[in-house]
Design a protein around this motif. Structure first.
Motif, PDB file in Angstrom:
ATOM      1  N   MET A  53       3.279 -11.607   4.228  1.00  9.73           N
ATOM      2  CA  MET A  53       3.597 -10.599   3.743  1.00  9.73           C
ATOM      3  C   MET A  53       4.317 -10.675   2.200  1.00  9.73           C
ATOM      4  O   MET A  53       4.023  -9.934   1.286  1.00  9.73           O
TER       5      MET A  53
ATOM      6  N   TYR B  89       0.925  -9.359   1.056  1.00  7.75           N
ATOM      7  CA  TYR B  89       0.976  -8.053   1.326  1.00  7.75           C
ATOM      8  C   TYR B  89       1.458  -7.487   0.017  1.00  7.75           C
ATOM      9  O   TYR B  89       1.088  -6.361  -0.400  1.00  7.75           O
ATOM     10  N   TYR B  90       2.903  -7.818  -0.026  1.00  9.36           N
ATOM     11  CA  TYR B  90       3.675  -7.154  -1.130  1.00  9.36           C
ATOM     12  C   TYR B  90       2.741  -7.301  -2.624  1.00  9.36           C
ATOM     13  O   TYR B  90       2.842  -5.959  -3.233  1.00  9.36           O
ATOM     14  N   PRO B  91       2.704  -8.437  -2.857  1.00 10.22           N
ATOM     15  CA  PRO B  91       1.900  -8.442  -4.342  1.00 10.22           C
ATOM     16  C   PRO B  91       0.622  -7.549  -4.096  1.00 10.22           C
ATOM     17  O   PRO B  91       0.145  -6.731  -5.402  1.00 10.22           O
TER      18      PRO B  91
ATOM     19  N   TYR C 269      -0.147  -4.883  -2.366  1.00 10.11           N
ATOM     20  CA  TYR C 269       0.711  -3.309  -2.274  1.00 10.11           C
ATOM     21  C   TYR C 269       1.008  -2.898  -3.597  1.00 10.11           C
ATOM     22  O   TYR C 269       0.633  -1.846  -4.282  1.00 10.11           O
ATOM     23  N   PHE C 270       1.788  -3.750  -4.189  1.00  6.48           N
ATOM     24  CA  PHE C 270       2.434  -3.225  -5.562  1.00  6.48           C
ATOM     25  C   PHE C 270       1.377  -3.350  -6.838  1.00  6.48           C
ATOM     26  O   PHE C 270       1.322  -2.446  -7.593  1.00  6.48           O
TER      27      PHE C 270
ATOM     28  N   ARG D  48      -0.834   0.255  -5.749  1.00  2.00           N
ATOM     29  CA  ARG D  48      -0.081   1.442  -4.933  1.00  2.00           C
ATOM     30  C   ARG D  48      -0.169   2.500  -5.802  1.00  2.00           C
ATOM     31  O   ARG D  48      -0.205   3.706  -5.342  1.00  2.00           O
TER      32      ARG D  48
ATOM     33  N   THR E 109      -1.506   0.954   1.419  1.00  3.37           N
ATOM     34  CA  THR E 109      -1.116   0.134   2.631  1.00  3.37           C
ATOM     35  C   THR E 109      -2.102  -0.496   3.375  1.00  3.37           C
ATOM     36  O   THR E 109      -2.294  -1.551   4.018  1.00  3.37           O
TER      37      THR E 109
ATOM     38  N   ILE F 102       6.784  -1.436   6.453  1.00  2.00           N
ATOM     39  CA  ILE F 102       6.864   0.009   5.908  1.00  2.00           C
ATOM     40  C   ILE F 102       8.004   0.564   5.743  1.00  2.00           C
ATOM     41  O   ILE F 102       8.074   1.232   4.697  1.00  2.00           O
TER      42      ILE F 102
ATOM     43  N   LEU G  75       9.206  -0.556   2.342  1.00  2.00           N
ATOM     44  CA  LEU G  75       8.230  -0.092   1.223  1.00  2.00           C
ATOM     45  C   LEU G  75       8.675   1.547   0.971  1.00  2.00           C
ATOM     46  O   LEU G  75       8.731   1.649  -0.299  1.00  2.00           O
TER      47      LEU G  75
ATOM     48  N   ALA H  32       6.743  -6.901  -6.779  1.00  2.00           N
ATOM     49  CA  ALA H  32       6.515  -7.224  -5.261  1.00  2.00           C
ATOM     50  C   ALA H  32       7.620  -8.455  -4.827  1.00  2.00           C
ATOM     51  O   ALA H  32       7.990  -8.334  -3.683  1.00  2.00           O
TER      52      ALA H  32
ATOM     53  N   VAL I 105      11.057  -7.901  -3.170  1.00  2.00           N
ATOM     54  CA  VAL I 105      11.117  -7.169  -1.877  1.00  2.00           C
ATOM     55  C   VAL I 105      11.521  -8.620  -0.918  1.00  2.00           C
ATOM     56  O   VAL I 105      10.651  -8.935  -0.387  1.00  2.00           O
TER      57      VAL I 105
END
Lengths: 827, 85
Positions: free
Chosen positions: A310, A314-316, A318-319, A322, A329, B42, B45, B61, B64
């Motif tokens: 994550m 995932y976060y990098p 997603y950001f 997005r 997602t 989820i 976010l 990112a 988070v």
């Protein structure tokens, strides 16, 4: 305090625990917990905790000292414990290399340089280390410690690179260093991926007693999971050959699914040991067997792994996307699972040195990703309905969902750990042939559903207790005391009792024994042979062997290359101009020379030993030195079967005019023959002989079938085929006036029953061979003393000398004697 | 926006979207949300997105993490800093 010490050991912002009598009583209690855990794992042979058990005296001493000194000194003490453990495990030189390998990237990560330059240096370091792991150069002391260094560095360096990019890493120096110098991780090649922030922030973030208690729970729970896995495995595992209906198929799949307990048990116990040094780590696993959605499963199974993915993927992703797509997602999840494939390969490479990536790995991770995305879409649609179902409906729905996830995940894990897709298909088709398949399947699914419903009710009931955690702890302590009692019985009574057989030793089913390739986690667990050793890929005899062989398109499939030499693994392996592992001989021989041709396998070829140590070579030298005049020509080759000896006899032997041909039979020859023949079928080689083609036709085997299916189809023809090979070789010998001689050679670690030996013997006699046995050549010797290594059961030099003693004796006093008598009559 | 109003807004969001408007009795502004796994990825976010839109700020990112999101108080402080305070 002296300002110098204050600078070296800066204050850590956390409360010092009061050193009162309760504190010391707790310290004593938890030291006993650690010692007892060590006792249990030692007595019951919990192999994945073997190394940590060995380190326990160091760990317990350090734990006690750690609890006594002031908190500011504790991270340094943790680092010192690591250094002591390294020197204990690997000795001065290798230990020094290991410490250097860990210290170097730590220093690089802490240099005040630009992020991209730091990345470049770390990548250069890892690539260099990877080259050694890959085997570009044979440096055993370095290669011994690479997996241990890798276990500590492979993910930590990636996490720290990410951290250093976004946050200044200016925490306490010793805390930072202790992230890399983590003693428990030294004992586990496979360890939870502890996040850097969690490592720093969890340090004494709550009362010390709670952290120790948590550590104890993790260790005890980890051992319990491991032993539960062992009970399930020993009691219920079945061989793939035994699958014939829905019940046995379910048994195979579910027992295989429970092998995850070994992984979760090991990782949970690993995290527990870290907690004893003040790091309040979260649980590495949730109750994943009872997940009610695929997303929930992903959240509970290997939580540290998920959090790593994550944070770094995932976060990098997603950001980054997005604002560009509404599917951000889903796309991020896809990238996470693609990266999971890569990181699993990366982990396997560092720990085992293997760099293979199977299609099954890709299918597994892609399927899991797809299931999570589908589940998420389903949930989005479902959560739009705001109606709240009733009590029973909630439990029914939860049980149905849990059963579905359990079923799909167990099949998916089975796929991941299977040899191939076609093998799965074959096993399923075998069980489908059962008339009662549908009813049995319905019964299995209903049972699963009822079990999950029951669990759902029980879970609800358990949640109604206000101090559930305390009850859990008491239950665990009770279970632990029971285990301690059981271990004591095993310790006192020895290993010959039913408790030990259930808990203490892992029995393998026939299909597990035959399995050519271990599954992903098994490969990682097996990477370390025992204690502080490493299977160095470079030192695998098969690699050296392959460098002096070449593939052929015929039934031989692979032959030794003519005039090839290799010292690759520290021993000489050379061939003559005919491609024999032997010295040069002329095609013609004089009448006064006795010439024998050996047609054997890896034992006779001398796999794993020097040319001069091969028993054929020793025998020839010894007999010639004693005044005999003999030539032994060695056409043996690893992985050859009797069918290939027929081909050799047919195509290669006659130009050398031997007086006798020796063929060699080993322990379990009949059981192994289908494995060899399966290779021919799967490789699609020309079987050359009408009889072999007939068997192929009669058994219905073909190249598209799985290995398992081919072996099973061939098994009924084994005796018939071996007999044909013997008959054909003997017939060819007689036609060329060559004496056919059969030798039984025992394996170093196998025991042959009298019945099996007599069966092999009578087949050879029936074909017309003169038969001899070297069965008692290794008598009185421990297998470890006569094998090349723990992982290579071929005879070592001593083993070959023992074989040669018996072989020379029979050759000189029986075979040569008869030959001389026959020869003198002719003259 | 005042800090207290921001905290109320965060608390309301948590109450509505995590606990379905029924905050547990033992809940307070320091109750861990991320480390206790009450908040999944989820939900995290979604929460970030909501406050980004509401406050017109942008998160990155690497932000988070539990360090910035673990409780009502921590998240409020994080957003407050984002607002330039």
């Amino acid at each position: 305090m002296n300002p110098f010490f204050q600078k070296i050991f800066p204050e850590i912002k956390t409360e010092e625990p009061p050193h009162n009598k309760w504190y010391f009583l707790n310290l004593l209690f938890y030291s006993l917990v650690l010692a007892s855990a060590g006792f249990i794992t030692h007595v019951l042979h919990v192999d994945s905790l073997e190394r940590i058990t060995e380190l326990l005296p160091i760990i317990i001493t350090s734990f006690v000292l750690h609890a006594i000194v002031r908190i500011r000194f504790r991270p340094a003490l943790f680092v010192l414990t690591f250094v002591i453990a390294v020197y204990y495990a690997f000795g001065f030189f290798s230990g020094f290399i290991l410490l250097g390998l860990i210290l170097l990237p730590f220093l690089l990560l802490n240099l005040k340089i630009s992020g991209s330059f730091r990345l470049l240096l770390i990548v250069a370091f890892l690539v260099t280390l990877g080259c050694f792991s890959f085997g570009f150069s044979y440096m055993p002391r370095l290669q011994l410690v690479i997996p241990y260094a890798a276990a500590l560095l492979m993910f930590r360096s990636v996490i720290c690179l990410y951290e250093a990019k976004h946050h200044p890493m200016n925490e306490n120096f010793w805390l930072r260093l202790s992230y890399f110098f983590c003693v428990p991780n030294l004992a586990f090649l496979f360890f939870p991926i502890v996040d850097y922030r969690t490592h720093i922030n969890s340090y004494y973030n709550t009362s010390v007693n709670l952290i120790w208690k948590r550590g104890s729970i993790y260790i005890l729970f980890g051992i319990a999971q491991f032993l539960l896995y062992r009970i399930i495995h020993n009691k219920f595992s079945i061989s793939t050959n035994a699958v014939h209906d829905a019940f046995t198929l379910s048994q195979l799949i579910v027992v295989n699914y429970f092998s995850l307990l070994k992984i979760s048990g090991t990782l949970t116990a690993g995290a527990g040991f870290v907690c004893f040094f003040g790091y309040n780590l979260p649980a590495p696993f949730g109750n994943y067997f009872f997940s009610d959605s695929f997303g929930d499963y992903w959240r509970k199974v290997n939580i540290y792994w998920r959090e790593f993915m994550m944070k770094l993927v995932y976060y990098p992703v997603y950001f980054a996307i997005r604002k560009k797509t509404k599917w951000s997602t889903e796309l991020s999840i896809i990238v996470v699972f693609i990266c999971s494939i890569f990181f699993h390969w990366y982990q396997k490479f560092w720990i085992t040195g293997l760099h293979t990536l199977s299609i099954i790995d890709i299918i597994f991770w892609c399927s899991l990703g797809a299931l999570i995305i589908l589940n998420q879409q389903f949930d989005l649609l479902f959560t739009k309905q705001k109606t709240s179902p009733g009590f029973f409906k909630t439990h029914l729905s939860k049980a149905a969902k849990t059963s579905l996830v359990f079923l799909v995940m167990s099949i998916l894990i089975w796929l991941w750990e299977s040899n191939s897709w076609s093998e799965m298909r074959f096993i399923i088709s075998k069980s489908l042939s059962s008339e009662k398949f549908i009813y049995q399947l319905a019964l299995v699914i209903s049972t699963l559903f009822v079990a999950n419903l029951l669990f759902s009710f029980l879970n609800d009931f358990a949640n109604s207790f206000t101090n559930r955690a305390n009850t859990q702890f008491k239950l665990l302590v009770a279970g632990f005391l029971l285990l301690l009692f059981t271990s004591s019985i095993v310790f006192l009574k020895g290993e010959e009792n039913s408790v030990y057989k259930l808990l203490g030793a892992e029995t393998k089913t026939s299909s597990e024994t035959e399995k050519d390739e271990a599954d992903y986690y098994e490969t990682i667990f097996q990477a370390s042979t025992s204690k502080w050793q490493t299977k160095i890929v470079r030192n695998n005899p098969e690699r050296a062997f392959r460098s002096v062989t070449s593939k052929t398109g015929d039934l031989l499939m692979r032959v030794l290359r003519p005039s090839a030499v290799t010292h690759e693994d520290g021993y000489l392996l050379s061939t003559n101009s005919y491609g024999m592992r032997d010295k040069e001989y002329s095609l013609n021989k004089s009448d006064s020379v006795f010439r024998g041709m050996l047609l054997g396998t890896s034992y006779e070829m001398g796999s794993g030993v020097e040319d001069s140590c091969v028993f054929e070579n020793i025998t020839e030298r010894a007999l010639n030195n004693s005044g005999e005049n003999i030539e032994l020509l060695n056409y043996s080759m690893g992985l050859y079967s009797s069918a290939q000896h027929v081909y050799l006899m047919d195509k290669k032997v006659s130009p050398f005019h031997p007086d006798v041909v020796f063929i060699f039979s080993h322990t379990g020859e009949l059981e192994r023959f289908p494995n060899f023949f399966t290779r021919y079928i799967r490789s699609g080689v020309d079987l050359c002989y009408a009889y072999l083609n007939q068997v192929k036709e009669r058994s219905g085997v073909n190249q598209t079938q799985s290995e398992l299916e081919i072996k099973e189809r061939l098994r009924p023809y084994t005796t018939e085929m071996v007999q044909w090979c013997y008959d054909t070789i003997a017939k060819m010998c007689k036609e060329q006036n060559i004496e056919p001689i059969w030798f039984f050679v025992p394996t170093t670690n196998g025991k042959i029953t009298e019945e099996a030996f007599n069966r092999q013997l009578s087949m050879a006699q029936q074909a017309g061979f003169i038969c001899y046995s070297l069965a008692d050549a290794f008598k009185g010797y421990n297998p470890n003393d006569i094998q090349v290594s723990e992982t290579d059961s071929h005879p070592n030099c001593l083993g070959h000398h023992l074989l040669s003693e018996k072989f020379s004796d029979i050759l000189q006093h029986k075979i040569l004697k008869q030959w001389k008598e026959k020869h003198s009559k002719i003259q | 926006m005042e800090r207290e109003a921001l905290k109320d807004s965060v608390r309301n969001y948590v109450s509505e979207n995590i606990f379905g408007n029924e905050l547990p009795k033992d809940f307070n502004d320091d109750t861990p949300l991320v480390s206790s796994r009450l908040l999944d990825s989820i939900m995290t976010l979604k929460m970030i997105s909501h406050f980004e839109d509401e406050l017109n700020v942008e998160c990155k990112a690497h932000e988070v993490t539990a360090d910035n999101l673990d409780s009502v108080n921590i998240f409020t402080a994080f957003l407050w800093k984002k607002l330039g305070n």
